[in-house]
Design an enzyme around this catalytic site. Structure first.
Site, short mmCIF file in Angstrom:
data_model
loop_
_atom_site.label_atom_id
_atom_site.label_comp_id
_atom_site.label_asym_id
_atom_site.label_seq_id
_atom_site.Cartn_x
_atom_site.Cartn_y
_atom_site.Cartn_z
N LYS A 157 1.23 -1.27 0.13
CA LYS A 157 -0.12 0.18 -0.38
C LYS A 157 0.77 1.45 0.05
O LYS A 157 1.98 1.65 0.74
CB LYS A 157 -1.19 0.09 1.25
CG LYS A 157 -1.93 1.01 1.14
CD LYS A 157 -3.25 1.15 2.31
CE LYS A 157 -4.15 2.07 2.77
NZ LYS A 157 -5.16 1.81 3.87
N SER A 205 -10.15 -1.14 6.95
CA SER A 205 -9.10 -0.81 5.24
C SER A 205 -8.67 -1.68 5.16
O SER A 205 -8.35 -1.86 3.46
CB SER A 205 -8.54 0.04 5.33
OG SER A 205 -9.60 1.66 5.12
N SER A 222 -10.07 1.05 2.71
CA SER A 222 -8.91 1.99 1.97
C SER A 222 -8.06 1.46 0.41
O SER A 222 -7.25 1.68 -0.24
CB SER A 222 -8.63 3.10 2.21
OG SER A 222 -7.41 2.91 3.60
N1 GLN Z 1 -13.23 3.99 5.58
C1 GLN Z 1 -12.51 4.13 7.48
C2 GLN Z 1 -12.08 5.75 6.96
O1 GLN Z 1 -12.22 6.67 6.43
C3 GLN Z 1 -11.15 3.10 7.42
C4 GLN Z 1 -10.01 3.89 6.82
C5 GLN Z 1 -8.89 2.64 6.91
O2 GLN Z 1 -9.13 1.93 7.54
N2 GLN Z 1 -7.49 3.76 6.53
O3 GLN Z 1 -11.44 6.37 7.77
#
Ligand code: GLN
Length: 433
Positions: free
Chosen positions: A32, A131, A107
């Site tokens: 990532k 994410s 994400s």
């Molecule tokens: N969807 C969640 C957010 O937008 C989780 C994102 C994540 O785990 N980085 O914060």
């Protein structure tokens, strides 16, 4: 390599140690793009860091290459990890290999898509509120969110420190667990990592991959009604069938209640945004990344530099700053911390009676591209089942439960702190349905 799904922001190679043997020797890994790679740009999916090249690699990257894995590229992501669809990336959305008109989740959408499309054997994501698990569920692969403190975050560009962990994504539970074996363990460069030798009941030498033996005989699975209520019926049916399968293999199920989770999304977003507003203050044009051309005064230059953030990141910095500001701190931030303590307590109590807790990973099927982007609230609510786990710092796996309308559905299994082996064991009994 043809990157048909825009899974990668940068395709670049870091060779693995050729002398290594073990389960990751000769495997490819996608990383990532918020995890630092020495000499390879690390953008966080943001224009702010579009040309940023880190001078060192994250501990997890070092450990993977030492174990023989070859890094094949940096994967697309929601900007700074803020999103559930990978559409807030400054580098365009990633498409879901299971259906290119749909999002891969987020994400860490690029990481899950790379694995699902066969462009990497394993991938690393980061999970602040789901994410790793969300994109694993949407793309039909396996994702593990480790217990807080199990995996080093040295070299991870922070979004919300008290919540996030790096975790592996792979095609099978065993492969993901093998990657966890490599990346887990204390790191002198990250003071939040724990040595399992100091954790009561944990065995620092036990292998995660070996726990993927499919043996659920006698395992007690808690079913929290709150995490099924309101979910898409097609998702619920698929997940219930997977749970029935576990029962057929000797697991026992019992209904449980986690009343606090109704407040988890709200508490999560207050805490995550508050921490993000503070973390992202470092992008001021002086130390890293983009800098405005302005030769005006400091305030002007700072403000113009920060125009490089996309709309979702700006929204969160504003809301986070607001939640922390004098006069509102008690009203929002403190309340969110109280809710977090309640969530933690609910899980602790539940684990007195059950070994793992099962639910849909995502209450919805993968969104169509563009569908949720104009409605942030809808996107936030999709995190209802994943965020409680981060608030409580627990381990969880998302494993494919089957398909509904031809789209992948993920089953989430949550365990007690440092109970990775139990959730891995249960998840390995689910796969192959
Ligand atoms: N969807 C969640 C957010 O937008 C989780 C994102 C994540 O785990 N980085 O914060």
């Amino acid at each position: 390599m043809a990157d048909d799904h825009n899974a990668f922001i940068t395709e670049a190679t870091i060779d693995g140690d050729a002398d290594a043997d073990g389960p990751l020797a000769d495997k490819t890994v996608a990383v990532k793009d918020n995890i630092s790679t020495d000499g390879i740009r690390t953008t966080c999916g943001s224009e702010m860091l579009a040309d940023y090249v880190p001078p060192y690699s994250a501990t997890v990257v070092e450990r993977l290459t030492e174990a023989g894995a070859t890094v094949v590229g940096k994967t697309n992501m929601d900007e700074f990890g803020m999103g559930t669809t990978t559409e807030t990336s400054a580098f365009g959305p990633t498409r879901n290999p299971a259906d290119p008109e749909r999002v891969p989740g987020g994400s860490s959408g690029g990481s899950a898509a790379a694995v699902a499309a066969g462009e990497a054997d394993v991938a690393l994501g980061s999970d602040t509120g789901g994410s790793v698990r969300c994109p694993a569920a949407f793309c039909g692969v396996v994702g593990i969110k480790p217990t807080y403190g199990l995996v080093s975050r040295y070299g991870l560009i922070a979004y919300a420190n008290s919540l996030e962990q790096i975790g592996p994504i792979a095609g099978t539970v065993e492969e993901a667990a093998a990657a966890l074996d490599v990346i887990a363990g204390p790191d002198p460069n990250d003071g939040t990592t724990r040595d399992l030798a100091d954790v009561e009941g944990a065995d620092p030498d036990a292998s995660y991959a070996a726990a993927a033996d499919g043996d659920v005989d006698g395992l007690t699975v808690g079913i929290p009604t709150e995490l099924f209520d309101g979910a898409d019926e097609r998702v619920v049916e698929t997940v219930e069938a997977a749970i029935a399968d576990l029962e057929a293999q000797g697991a026992e199920t019992t209904e449980i209640s986690l009343p606090s989770v109704e407040h988890a999304v709200q508490a999560y977003y207050v805490i995550a945004m508050a921490e993000a507003s503070s973390n992202l203050a470092r992008f001021d044009g002086v130390r890293y990344g983009h800098r405005s051309e302005s030769d005006g005064n400091w305030n002007e230059s700072f403000a113009e530099t920060r125009e490089a953030f996309g709309p979702e990141v700006k929204r969160r910095i504003l809301l986070g700053t607001y939640a922390l500001s004098a006069g509102y701190h008690d009203k929002y931030y403190e309340k969110a911390q109280d809710a977090r303590a309640w969530v933690r307590q609910d899980f602790d109590e539940a684990f007195e009676d059950v070994d793992v807790i099962a639910s849909p990973t995502m209450p919805v099927l993968p969104f169509e591209l563009g569908e949720s982007l104009d409605d942030p609230l809808r996107m936030y609510l999709a995190d209802a089942n994943t965020t409680p786990v981060n608030l409580a710092n627990l381990p969880a796996v998302s494993v494919p439960a089957g398909e509904a309308d031809g789209l992948p559905v993920g089953l989430q299994l949550v365990g007690p702190k440092f109970g990775e082996r139990t959730v891995i064991r249960a998840a390995s009994a689910v796969e192959g349905r």
